[in-house]
Design an enzyme around this catalytic site. Structure first.
Site, mmCIF file in Angstrom:
data_model
loop_
_atom_site.group_PDB
_atom_site.id
_atom_site.type_symbol
_atom_site.label_atom_id
_atom_site.label_comp_id
_atom_site.label_asym_id
_atom_site.label_seq_id
_atom_site.Cartn_x
_atom_site.Cartn_y
_atom_site.Cartn_z
ATOM 1 N N GLU A 54 50.339 29.413 0.463
ATOM 2 C CA GLU A 54 50.012 28.121 0.156
ATOM 3 C C GLU A 54 50.375 27.204 1.368
ATOM 4 O OE1 GLU A 54 48.174 27.080 -2.386
ATOM 5 O OE2 GLU A 54 48.281 28.979 -3.479
ATOM 6 N N LYS B 153 63.596 32.927 -2.270
ATOM 7 C CA LYS B 153 64.400 32.392 -1.227
ATOM 8 C C LYS B 153 64.004 30.877 -1.034
ATOM 9 C CE LYS B 153 64.041 31.666 3.222
ATOM 10 N NZ LYS B 153 64.736 30.484 3.257
ATOM 11 N N GLU C 131 49.418 18.214 11.172
ATOM 12 C CA GLU C 131 50.251 17.666 10.065
ATOM 13 C C GLU C 131 51.411 17.072 10.520
ATOM 14 O OE1 GLU C 131 51.915 20.916 7.478
ATOM 15 O OE2 GLU C 131 51.087 19.704 5.748
ATOM 16 N N CYS D 269 52.041 18.472 1.013
ATOM 17 C CA CYS D 269 51.257 19.255 1.721
ATOM 18 C C CYS D 269 49.856 18.475 1.495
ATOM 19 C CB CYS D 269 50.907 20.578 1.293
ATOM 20 S SG CYS D 269 51.179 20.581 -0.649
HETATM 21 P P1 NAD Z 1 58.121 26.618 6.743
HETATM 22 O O1 NAD Z 1 57.022 27.254 7.118
HETATM 23 O O2 NAD Z 1 59.111 26.209 7.999
HETATM 24 O O3 NAD Z 1 59.403 27.270 5.915
HETATM 25 C C1 NAD Z 1 59.095 27.596 4.554
HETATM 26 C C2 NAD Z 1 59.655 28.687 4.001
HETATM 27 O O4 NAD Z 1 59.599 29.803 4.699
HETATM 28 C C3 NAD Z 1 61.295 28.255 3.935
HETATM 29 O O5 NAD Z 1 62.117 28.846 3.125
HETATM 30 C C4 NAD Z 1 61.761 28.976 5.362
HETATM 31 O O6 NAD Z 1 63.120 29.409 5.344
HETATM 32 C C5 NAD Z 1 60.870 30.203 5.212
HETATM 33 N N1 NAD Z 1 60.739 30.645 6.806
HETATM 34 C C6 NAD Z 1 60.466 30.184 7.689
HETATM 35 N N2 NAD Z 1 60.351 31.064 8.762
HETATM 36 C C7 NAD Z 1 60.313 32.126 8.059
HETATM 37 C C8 NAD Z 1 59.783 33.701 8.718
HETATM 38 N N3 NAD Z 1 59.672 33.738 10.053
HETATM 39 N N4 NAD Z 1 59.833 34.706 7.751
HETATM 40 C C9 NAD Z 1 60.131 34.462 6.559
HETATM 41 N N5 NAD Z 1 60.124 32.948 5.921
HETATM 42 C C10 NAD Z 1 60.393 32.234 6.723
HETATM 43 O O7 NAD Z 1 57.871 25.058 5.883
HETATM 44 P P2 NAD Z 1 58.603 23.743 5.526
HETATM 45 O O8 NAD Z 1 58.922 22.935 6.756
HETATM 46 O O9 NAD Z 1 59.741 24.528 5.012
HETATM 47 O O10 NAD Z 1 57.751 23.177 4.647
HETATM 48 C C11 NAD Z 1 56.729 22.317 5.060
HETATM 49 C C12 NAD Z 1 55.341 23.156 5.044
HETATM 50 O O11 NAD Z 1 54.935 23.464 3.555
HETATM 51 C C13 NAD Z 1 54.070 22.133 5.323
HETATM 52 O O12 NAD Z 1 53.128 22.749 6.255
HETATM 53 C C14 NAD Z 1 53.407 21.983 4.081
HETATM 54 O O13 NAD Z 1 52.121 21.497 4.188
HETATM 55 C C15 NAD Z 1 53.554 23.298 3.253
HETATM 56 N N6 NAD Z 1 53.436 23.037 1.877
HETATM 57 C C16 NAD Z 1 52.405 23.499 1.232
HETATM 58 C C17 NAD Z 1 52.005 23.414 -0.097
HETATM 59 C C18 NAD Z 1 50.887 24.084 -0.576
HETATM 60 O O14 NAD Z 1 51.050 24.252 -1.965
HETATM 61 N N7 NAD Z 1 49.749 24.427 -0.176
HETATM 62 C C19 NAD Z 1 52.994 22.799 -0.780
HETATM 63 C C20 NAD Z 1 54.257 22.263 -0.123
HETATM 64 C C21 NAD Z 1 54.347 22.569 1.211
#
Ligand code: NAD
Length: 495
Positions: free
Chosen positions: A264, A188, A398, A299
């Site tokens: 992650e 997804k 962040e 991230c």
């Molecule tokens: P997010 O948590 O809003 O969304 C990530 C994914 O989760 C999306 O596909 C979203 O649709 C899905 N999602 C959201 N709510 C959900 C729920 N209730 N149930 C299941 N899935 C759900 O994050 P974002 O804004 O897309 O990404 C940014 C974040 O990702 C930042 O905090 C960044 O640091 C982190 N990130 C971490 C890494 C790593 O390797 N540690 C790498 C890239 C990004």
């Protein structure tokens, strides 16, 4: 390619927003769709399937059937290797199209979509393909009258939920080891950047990944994402995203079938530059390059910069001289190094943090404003705050935007204490010529990766992941197989 040519291609680019289930492109069963707006200029790129629980059921059923009949899991590692390497080759062949989709969808400069995102995606698929027929299982040193085999088996149906900041790379870090190990996958992508994941599914089929083995469901987190995390027939979930959602994923795994859940998550990485740093120019270039790369939407961005008081003035002078290089430009111009923020919501979040920095008393040295407003897209100037202290919001949360907070120190142990005073633990760095100080500091920093005298160490051979609320498990390297395999013991009685 010229900017004009990229714009012509962008105007002609066909968008197929249908989901990919069981080897076929389909709209959501509900017929619901959502508009996919480009952050470059606010243009509607086209409709995308808004998948929900019913589509998740269909995709998981397809993945389960494919897993159970062994059409992929039953192939030899060498056969899977050949398909994954072809998949990687095809990603490169479709590189210009994938790079264009990535840039249109999430706003990053085309220069990097081509060189970084397409390249790393192909390399990840190729590397796990290459690895899978070179891994041996184990025999335990038991008594002579028995044989205990320790083997790795695919977990089964893996759900991968990924964010928008590196849509293809984040997907590849999950699907490459999961598929190499023989699992079936339901991916997804983020609702903000679904296009390249969907094209990867077409390309996977062309490469020879059998129908049902790799499925892609675009949709919203609280709908398709939550239905995957709660599904009773998903064996494992590989999640990358925010810490807030990561906590929900772990709860949903516990609430349903206790699926293996790997997270992650976010970061607030500290970059500590000591006065005895071996190369101040390199330290400045690295600090500035790493925070503004990908519009600060990384991230592991080193968003907290700790500089030893005695060199801070010189450091900032050099840093400010670099700011013009990072002014946002047209993402379809190959000279641009900073593109658009992913959407209006994220733009508002970033501008809110800039306001908070000013209100908390940090000194705005550069940037702080929106840019390229006439484009209809979402752009922010590279922003640098001095005189930040660890209690301020911009030093604690962040931001996920091009905002750097500069803090100063006189004793490196105090810098380490402050660096560790965060719920996050993704990455950190220390710059010093003193080998003992480097090692002691690296040991004391609570982070999954610590850099010494650099910040750009990155290779598919090296694990990537965090301590504390930056998550669990590791992407990349052979360690990623730990997430997508079960360890089985088989005891055999001998004679
Ligand atoms: P997010 O948590 O809003 O969304 C990530 C994914 O989760 C999306 O596909 C979203 O649709 C899905 N999602 C959201 N709510 C959900 C729920 N209730 N149930 C299941 N899935 C759900 O994050 P974002 O804004 O897309 O990404 C940014 C974040 O990702 C930042 O905090 C960044 O640091 C982190 N990130 C971490 C890494 C790593 O390797 N540690 C790498 C890239 C990004």
């Amino acid at each position: 390619m010229t900017t004009t040519l990229w714009h012509e291609r962008a105007a002609a680019q066909q968008i197929d927003g249908r989901a990919f289930i069981g080897g076929q492109r389909v709209w959501a069963k509900s017929e619901q769709r959502f508009d996919n707006l480009s952050p470059i200029d606010g243009r509607n790129l086209g409709a995308v399937a808004r998948c929900d629980g019913a589509d998740v059921d269909a995709a998981v059923a397809a993945a389960r059937a494919a897993f159970d009949d062994g059409r992929w899991a039953g192939k030899s590692p060498a056969q899977r290797k050949r398909v994954l390497i072809k998949f990687a080759d095809l990603v490169q062949q479709h590189g210009a199209e994938l790079a264009l989709l990535e840039t249109l969808d999430m706003g990053k400069p085309i220069k990097y979509s081509q060189s970084v995102d397409v390249g790393a995606t192909a390399n990840t698929l190729r590397w796990y393909g290459e690895a899978i027929d070179k891994i041996y299982d184990e025999i335990a040193p038991t008594a002579a009258n028995s044989l205990a085999l320790i083997t790795r088996e695919p977990v089964g149906v893996v759900a991968a939920i990924v964010p928008w900041n590196y849509p293809m790379i984040m997907a590849a870090w999950k699907i490459a080891p999961a598929l190499a190990a023989g699992n079936s996958v339901v991916l997804k992508p983020s609702e903000k950047s679904p296009l390249t994941a969907l094209r990867l599914a077409d390309i996977a089929l062309e490469a020879g990944i059998p129908p049902g083995v790799f499925n892609v469901l675009p949709g919203f987190g609280h709908e398709a994402g939550a239905a995957l995390a709660l599904h009773m027939d998903v064996d494992c979930i590989g999640f990358t995203g925010s810490t807030r959602t990561g906590k929900q994923i772990l709860q949903m795994a516990g609430q349903s079938n206790l699926k293996r859940a790997w997270t992650e998550l976010g970061g607030k990485s500290a970059n500590i530059v000591c006065a005895d740093c071996p190369d101040l120019d390199a330290a400045v270039a690295s600090a500035i390059g790493a925070i503004y790369f990908n519009q600060g939407e990384s991230c592991n961005a080193p968003s907290r910069l700790f500089v030893e008081e005695s060199i801070k003035e010189r450091f900032l002078e050099k840093a400010l001289a670099m700011m013009p290089d990072f002014q946002p430009g047209d993402p379809l111009d190959e000279a641009t190094v900073m593109g658009a923020i992913v959407d209006a919501t994220q733009l508002k979040t970033v501008m809110g943090y800039i306001e908070a920095g000013k209100n908390d008393g940090a000194k705005l040295l550069s940037g702080g404003r929106q840019a390229r407003g006439e484009s209809g897209g979402f752009y922010v100037e590279p922003t640098l705050f001095d005189q930040v202290d660890s209690s301020m919001t911009i030093a604690r949360e962040e931001i996920f935007g091009p905002v750097l907070s500069v803090l100063s120190f006189t004793d490196v142990r105090e810098a380490v204490r402050q660096a560790n005073a965060t719920p996050y633990g993704l990455q950190a760095a220390v710059w010093t010529s003193d080998i003992s100080k480097a090692i002691q500091t690296a040991r004391a920093l609570r982070a999954g990766t610590v850099h010494v005298n650099q910040y750009d160490g990155d290779d598919i051979t090296v694990p990537f992941g965090g301590y504390k609320q930056s998550g669990n498990g590791r992407d990349k390297s052979l360690h990623a197989f730990d997430k997508y395999t079960e360890l089985k013991t088989t005891w055999i009685q001998i004679g």
